[in-house]
Each structure stands twice: as structure tokens, then as C-alpha cells.
Design a protein around this motif. Structure first.
Motif, PDB file in Angstrom:
ATOM      1  N   GLY A 120     -14.358   6.646 120.307  1.00  0.00           N
ATOM      2  CA  GLY A 120     -14.560   7.463 120.571  1.00  0.00           C
ATOM      3  C   GLY A 120     -14.916   8.483 121.068  1.00  0.00           C
ATOM      4  N   GLU A 121     -14.973   9.870 121.330  1.00  0.00           N
ATOM      5  CA  GLU A 121     -16.174  10.413 121.902  1.00  0.00           C
ATOM      6  C   GLU A 121     -16.201  11.993 121.644  1.00  0.00           C
ATOM      7  OE1 GLU A 121     -13.532  12.128 125.962  1.00  0.00           O
ATOM      8  OE2 GLU A 121     -11.559  12.147 124.345  1.00  0.00           O
ATOM      9  N   LEU A 122     -16.962  12.687 121.856  1.00  0.00           N
ATOM     10  CA  LEU A 122     -17.800  14.107 121.974  1.00  0.00           C
ATOM     11  C   LEU A 122     -16.589  15.711 122.621  1.00  0.00           C
ATOM     12  CD1 LEU A 122     -21.045  13.360 121.507  1.00  0.00           C
ATOM     13  CD2 LEU A 122     -19.396  13.748 119.365  1.00  0.00           C
ATOM     14  N   VAL A 123     -15.755  15.880 122.204  1.00  0.00           N
ATOM     15  CA  VAL A 123     -15.067  16.650 122.293  1.00  0.00           C
ATOM     16  C   VAL A 123     -15.300  18.068 122.142  1.00  0.00           C
ATOM     17  CG1 VAL A 123     -12.746  17.825 122.681  1.00  0.00           C
ATOM     18  CG2 VAL A 123     -13.015  15.938 122.503  1.00  0.00           C
ATOM     19  N   ASP A 124     -15.825  18.878 123.229  1.00  0.00           N
ATOM     20  CA  ASP A 124     -16.802  20.664 123.251  1.00  0.00           C
ATOM     21  C   ASP A 124     -15.125  21.301 122.928  1.00  0.00           C
ATOM     22  OD1 ASP A 124     -17.985  22.993 122.661  1.00  0.00           O
ATOM     23  OD2 ASP A 124     -18.910  22.956 125.184  1.00  0.00           O
ATOM     24  N   VAL A 125     -15.017  22.156 121.429  1.00  0.00           N
ATOM     25  CA  VAL A 125     -14.045  23.189 121.490  1.00  0.00           C
ATOM     26  C   VAL A 125     -14.384  24.413 120.923  1.00  0.00           C
ATOM     27  CG1 VAL A 125     -13.189  20.727 120.363  1.00  0.00           C
ATOM     28  CG2 VAL A 125     -14.533  22.494 118.534  1.00  0.00           C
ATOM     29  N   GLY A 126     -15.992  25.053 121.942  1.00  0.00           N
ATOM     30  CA  GLY A 126     -16.052  25.989 122.076  1.00  0.00           C
ATOM     31  C   GLY A 126     -17.485  26.401 121.077  1.00  0.00           C
ATOM     32  N   ASP A 127     -17.273  26.709 119.737  1.00  0.00           N
ATOM     33  CA  ASP A 127     -19.034  26.642 119.618  1.00  0.00           C
ATOM     34  C   ASP A 127     -19.563  25.475 118.588  1.00  0.00           C
ATOM     35  OD1 ASP A 127     -16.630  26.748 117.267  1.00  0.00           O
ATOM     36  OD2 ASP A 127     -17.729  28.165 115.830  1.00  0.00           O
ATOM     37  N   VAL A 128     -18.451  24.865 118.645  1.00  0.00           N
ATOM     38  CA  VAL A 128     -18.738  22.803 117.729  1.00  0.00           C
ATOM     39  C   VAL A 128     -18.615  22.051 119.249  1.00  0.00           C
ATOM     40  CG1 VAL A 128     -18.987  24.327 115.510  1.00  0.00           C
ATOM     41  CG2 VAL A 128     -17.108  22.421 116.348  1.00  0.00           C
ATOM     42  N   THR A 129     -19.081  20.405 118.813  1.00  0.00           N
ATOM     43  CA  THR A 129     -18.271  19.365 119.394  1.00  0.00           C
ATOM     44  C   THR A 129     -18.431  18.765 118.455  1.00  0.00           C
ATOM     45  OG1 THR A 129     -20.412  19.820 121.335  1.00  0.00           O
ATOM     46  CG2 THR A 129     -19.204  17.576 120.996  1.00  0.00           C
ATOM     47  N   LEU A 130     -16.525  18.259 118.936  1.00  0.00           N
ATOM     48  CA  LEU A 130     -15.939  17.190 117.500  1.00  0.00           C
ATOM     49  C   LEU A 130     -16.190  15.920 118.182  1.00  0.00           C
ATOM     50  CD1 LEU A 130     -13.253  19.424 116.398  1.00  0.00           C
ATOM     51  CD2 LEU A 130     -15.266  19.876 115.488  1.00  0.00           C
ATOM     52  N   PHE A 131     -16.738  14.742 117.354  1.00  0.00           N
ATOM     53  CA  PHE A 131     -16.331  13.350 117.611  1.00  0.00           C
ATOM     54  C   PHE A 131     -15.041  12.882 116.739  1.00  0.00           C
ATOM     55  CE2 PHE A 131     -16.268   9.784 115.630  1.00  0.00           C
ATOM     56  CZ  PHE A 131     -16.892   8.293 117.199  1.00  0.00           C
ATOM     57  N   VAL A 132     -14.338  12.446 118.372  1.00  0.00           N
ATOM     58  CA  VAL A 132     -13.012  12.640 118.417  1.00  0.00           C
ATOM     59  C   VAL A 132     -12.369  10.589 118.463  1.00  0.00           C
ATOM     60  CG1 VAL A 132     -10.637  12.884 119.631  1.00  0.00           C
ATOM     61  CG2 VAL A 132     -12.211  14.539 118.908  1.00  0.00           C
ATOM     62  N   ARG A 133     -12.072  11.118 117.615  1.00  0.00           N
ATOM     63  CA  ARG A 133     -10.702   8.926 118.189  1.00  0.00           C
ATOM     64  C   ARG A 133      -9.748   8.920 118.181  1.00  0.00           C
ATOM     65  NH1 ARG A 133     -13.717   6.181 114.004  1.00  0.00           N
ATOM     66  NH2 ARG A 133     -14.832   4.796 115.114  1.00  0.00           N
ATOM     67  N   GLU A 134      -9.284   8.425 119.113  1.00  0.00           N
ATOM     68  CA  GLU A 134      -8.295   7.944 119.719  1.00  0.00           C
ATOM     69  C   GLU A 134      -7.145   6.961 119.346  1.00  0.00           C
ATOM     70  OE1 GLU A 134      -6.039  10.391 122.677  1.00  0.00           O
ATOM     71  OE2 GLU A 134      -7.963  11.166 122.495  1.00  0.00           O
ATOM     72  N   LEU A 135      -6.401   6.610 118.258  1.00  0.00           N
ATOM     73  CA  LEU A 135      -5.851   4.955 118.327  1.00  0.00           C
ATOM     74  C   LEU A 135      -4.727   4.903 118.500  1.00  0.00           C
ATOM     75  CD1 LEU A 135      -6.472   4.596 114.658  1.00  0.00           C
ATOM     76  CD2 LEU A 135      -8.233   4.249 116.424  1.00  0.00           C
ATOM     77  N   GLY A 136      -4.670   4.195 119.503  1.00  0.00           N
ATOM     78  CA  GLY A 136      -2.563   3.830 120.353  1.00  0.00           C
ATOM     79  C   GLY A 136      -2.374   4.821 121.063  1.00  0.00           C
ATOM     80  N   GLU A 137      -1.576   4.162 121.893  1.00  0.00           N
ATOM     81  CA  GLU A 137      -1.104   4.900 123.355  1.00  0.00           C
ATOM     82  C   GLU A 137      -0.590   5.976 123.486  1.00  0.00           C
ATOM     83  OE1 GLU A 137      -2.354   4.006 126.240  1.00  0.00           O
ATOM     84  OE2 GLU A 137      -3.677   1.948 124.830  1.00  0.00           O
TER      85      GLU A 137
END
Length: 426
Positions: free
Chosen positions: A4-21
């Protein structure tokens, strides 16, 4: 698995996890449920799918490792929808497949209403478009027994309950700031659109409604109801599984999603369907096939200690033949029932005036599924017939639970095709 990583989407930062390719096929973006917990509890269901699909999961604002400590007015469903919209843009995903689970399914309907161009296909998993299902839970004996005994209502198989509890306990950091009390008090805005059926119909997107047969969060009747209200939608019921069917039967659950996502779009555009050259009635064997099915169902019903009660005061000597004629007319066959025996009002009155009987309805559907096996019917025909019977049992036949006099005169027998309920002629 991606950590997972933190992604800034403007007024908040979202914790995002990507599975697969990532690949040429669209990514699957997941809106989790709750809303007071992050996405971690969903991972068991998506790990099998990640073998050949790219999946993006994120924690809601105010959940897990996304931005925390926000004021209450910033913790509203519409912000979740916009966060998902901006995340898709930020990751450069383009048009995506969207899956909403439980409460997230309601948010996914709102996403489709606001950003239809971003969605290729929609999966509504363990969710509901309706809020009037409490009477079904109230009359469900097993649900009430479990609540009183303090047993799990999240999974159907109680042997899996400890493992699910371990999963949830290990996700302590996922617990969020969202208040369940705010949700039930009305302080939280609606998660779903004002008219979700219209939104789903008007969008014209391929839609899979995926639900556990024994869901004790949103009873399976809501899935059948939505399927009948959205022509062209697909319904997949995970047998002997509860609200967390992704955990109980991960391979089967993810397999249904894979099948839906990978099928050619032409199969859902009306260009082709399993009955392109024949009606459901014809595919089931015509008049003789209907009689065989009616007799098999009646035999199963009479052996069931609950459903057989409906026949305790006797039944017509030609009950199976009449039932077969009714099904035949509903499924595209001759109009013998309306001509010789009565209209829909006659049939509905027979089933009215006894109050709600959800447990009996469930068991009647189970008997029908057994009857389908008894006469050797297989998918896709078996699924279409199951969907019809489940809809008729839980919707058409249960509209008037008060008195028989409540049933209006002149109702026409509803028609059912390969695509589901046929809209009544205006």
C-alpha cells in the motif's frame, strides 16, 4: 501483495492498496463497506481474483491509514464518492470496473449516477438498494436465534466464525472515525441515490448483483428485488453463505466476478442470450417440462416440515397441472392459465392474508432449487428459473400480507424472460 501507499487526492490522503498487475483490461476499483472500518477485511475475496486482474482498494477518509480526525461534516457519503473519482484520475486508470461491497455498494450506485463515464461494469456485492428489509430479518428464526445467543450474523457457517473474528481482530488499525450512531440518527446523508433503480436502469451498464444466499445483513430478497427491477442485470447467489460470502467462499465469489468482468460485452447488450431462439418455457421442455418441474417441487414441498404447512388444509387434485400452466404462461408459453383458471389476482389472493412468512419463503425456494436438480436442469436455464421463482415468491406473492380483499382485481400474470422481469405494457 502490495503493502500500500498514501495517495493525495486533494483535501485528504487515501491509503491505497493495489493487487495484481495492470494490463489492457480495465482495473477493478473497490469501495468497501462499513463505513467505520477500512478495506482490509475484504482481502480474502480479492486475492484469488488478483491472479489475473488488477484491483485497487482504498480506505475511506476517516478510516484505516487514510486522513483521520476530520470533522463530522467532512465524513459524508458524497465525499467518499468524490474521493474515489479523484483517485481514479490520480492513478490514471481511465474507465474502470467498479465494485461496491455492503454500504460501499450503495456508494457505488451514487458514483454511477455522478460519474457514469468512468464506469464500464458495476458489481454490487452484499448490498441493498432498499431500506425496508427489517421485517424480513425480524421474522427470520435463525437470525433471531443467533442474535439472542450472541453468535455470528456475519458468516453463515458458524465453524468459520472464529477465523473471521481473528481476521477482524488483526485489522485494529482499520477501525475508523465514522459513527454508526450518526448513521442511524439521520445525521449522515444517504449513501444511495434517491431512486437507485432508475439510476441503474438509465446507466445502461452491465451490472452483476452478487449476494450470499443466507445474508443476515441485507437478506437475499433485496438482491432478487433489485434484479427484477433492473432488466439485463445479472444475479449470482453464493449458496450457503452469509453477508461476508467473500470470506466464506472466496474462490466461488471471486470466480463469479471474474466470469462477469471477462465476458464479452456483446453478451449483455441484447445481441445474444441463451434463449435467443426460444423462450424460457420452450427451453425448459414446454408443457411436459413444466409439469415435471411442478411435480418435483410439490414432492419436495410436501416433505418439508415448514412449507408443507401451506397445504395442511388440502389442495386441488390438479394442483401440479395448474401450477405448471401458471409457470408456463409466466415464462413465455401459452395463456392457458388465464383462459381456464384465473388471472394474477386469483393467484395472489391464494397467497395473501396470512402475514409475513419469510422463513417459509426461503424454504420454498430451497425446495424449488432441489426440484430443478431433480429434473436435471442446468445453467444457464437453471439460474433463470431460480431467479424467476425467487422473485415471484418474495415479491409478487408477498405484496398483500394483510387481507385477501387488499388484492386488486384484474392483475395480469407477470412475464419472465432470459433477461428477467418483462416490463408490463403501458
Amino acid at each position: 501483495m502490495d503493502d500500500g501507499e498514501l495517495v493525495d487526492v486533494g483535501d485528504v490522503t487515501l491509503f491505497v492498496r493495489e493487487l495484481g498487475e495492470r494490463s489492457e483490461r480495465p482495473s477493478l476499483v473497490v469501495i468497501h463497506g462499513g463505513p467505520d472500518v477500512g478495506h482490509g477485511y475484504l482481502l480474502p475475496g480479492f486475492e484469488p481474483l488478483a491472479r489475473d486482474h488488477h484491483i485497487v482498494l482504498f480506505d475511506f477518509r476517516g478510516c484505516g491509514r487514510s486522513t483521520r480526525g476530520l470533522p463530522d461534516d467532512a465524513l459524508q457519503p458524497e465525499y467518499v464518492v468524490e474521493d474515489a473519482h479523484r483517485l481514479i484520475d490520480k492513478l490514471g486508470l481511465g474507465e474502470v470496473d467498479l465494485l461496491g461491497f455492503s454500504t460501499g455498494g450503495r456508494a457505488a450506485m451514487q458514483f454511477l449516477e455522478k460519474h457514469p463515464d468512468q464506469v464500464r461494469r458495476l458489481v454490487l456485492a452484499s448490498t441493498t438498494a432498499y431500506t425496508d428489509f427489517e421485517p424480513q430479518l425480524a421474522s427470520w428464526d435463525e437470525y433471531q436465534r443467533r442474535r439472542q445467543a450472541g453468535e455470528s450474523v456475519s458468516v453463515w457457517d458458524l465453524e468459520l466464525a472464529p477465523a473471521y473474528d481473528v481476521l477482524r481482530a488483526g485489522l485494529g488499525t482499520d477501525k475508523g472515525d465514522w459513527s454508526y450512531e450518526r448513521a442511524i440518527s439521520g445525521a449522515m446523508h444517504p449513501w444511495a441515490p434517491a431512486d437507485p433503480e432508475r439510476v441503474l436502469r438509465d446507466a445502461g451498464k452491465p451490472i452483476l448483483i452478487l449476494h450470499g444466499e443466507q445474508d443476515m445483513g441485507f437478506p437475499v430478497e433485496v438482491a432478487h428485488r433489485l434484479h427484477s427491477a433492473v432488466p439485463g442485470s445479472e444475479l449470482a447467489i453464493i449458496p450457503s453463505a452469509g453477508h461476508m460470502c467473500h470470506f466464506e467462499k472466496a474462490e466461488l465469489w471471486s470466480g463469479q466476478i471474474r466470469r462477469f468482468l471477462d465476458a464479452p460485452l456483446a453478451n449483455r447488450s441484447g445481441d445474444w442470450h441463451p434463449g435467443a431462439m426460444e423462450t424460457v418455457y420452450e427451453a425448459a421442455g414446454g408443457s411436459e417440462g413444466m409439469v415435471r418441474l411442478a411435480e418435483a417441487w410439490h414432492s419436495r414441498v410436501m416433505a418439508d416440515e415448514v412449507v408443507s404447512h401451506a397445504f395442511s388444509h388440502g389442495f386441488h387434485p390438479q394442483h401440479s397441472e395448474r401450477l405448471a400452466a401458471y409457470w408456463a404462461e409466466a415464462l413465455g408459453g401459452p395463456t392457458t392459465y388465464s383462459s381456464d383458471f384465473g388471472d394474477e389476482s386469483t393467484v395472489v389472493r391464494t397467497h395473501s392474508g396470512n402475514g409475513p412468512h419469510h422463513e417459509m419463503d426461503r424454504r420454498a425456494i430451497a425446495c424449488f432449487d432441489q426440484a430443478l436438480d431433480d429434473v436435471g436442469l442446468t445453467d444457464p436455464l437453471r439460474q433463470v428459473l431460480h431467479d424467476y421463482f425467487a422473485w415471484a415468491t418474495t415479491t409478487s406473492m408477498t405484496q398483500y400480507t394483510g387481507t385477501k380483499s387488499d388484492v386488486p382485481d384484474g392483475l395480469s400474470i407477470p412475464r419472465w424472460s432470459w433477461e428477467g422481469l418483462v416490463p408490463a405494457a403501458s
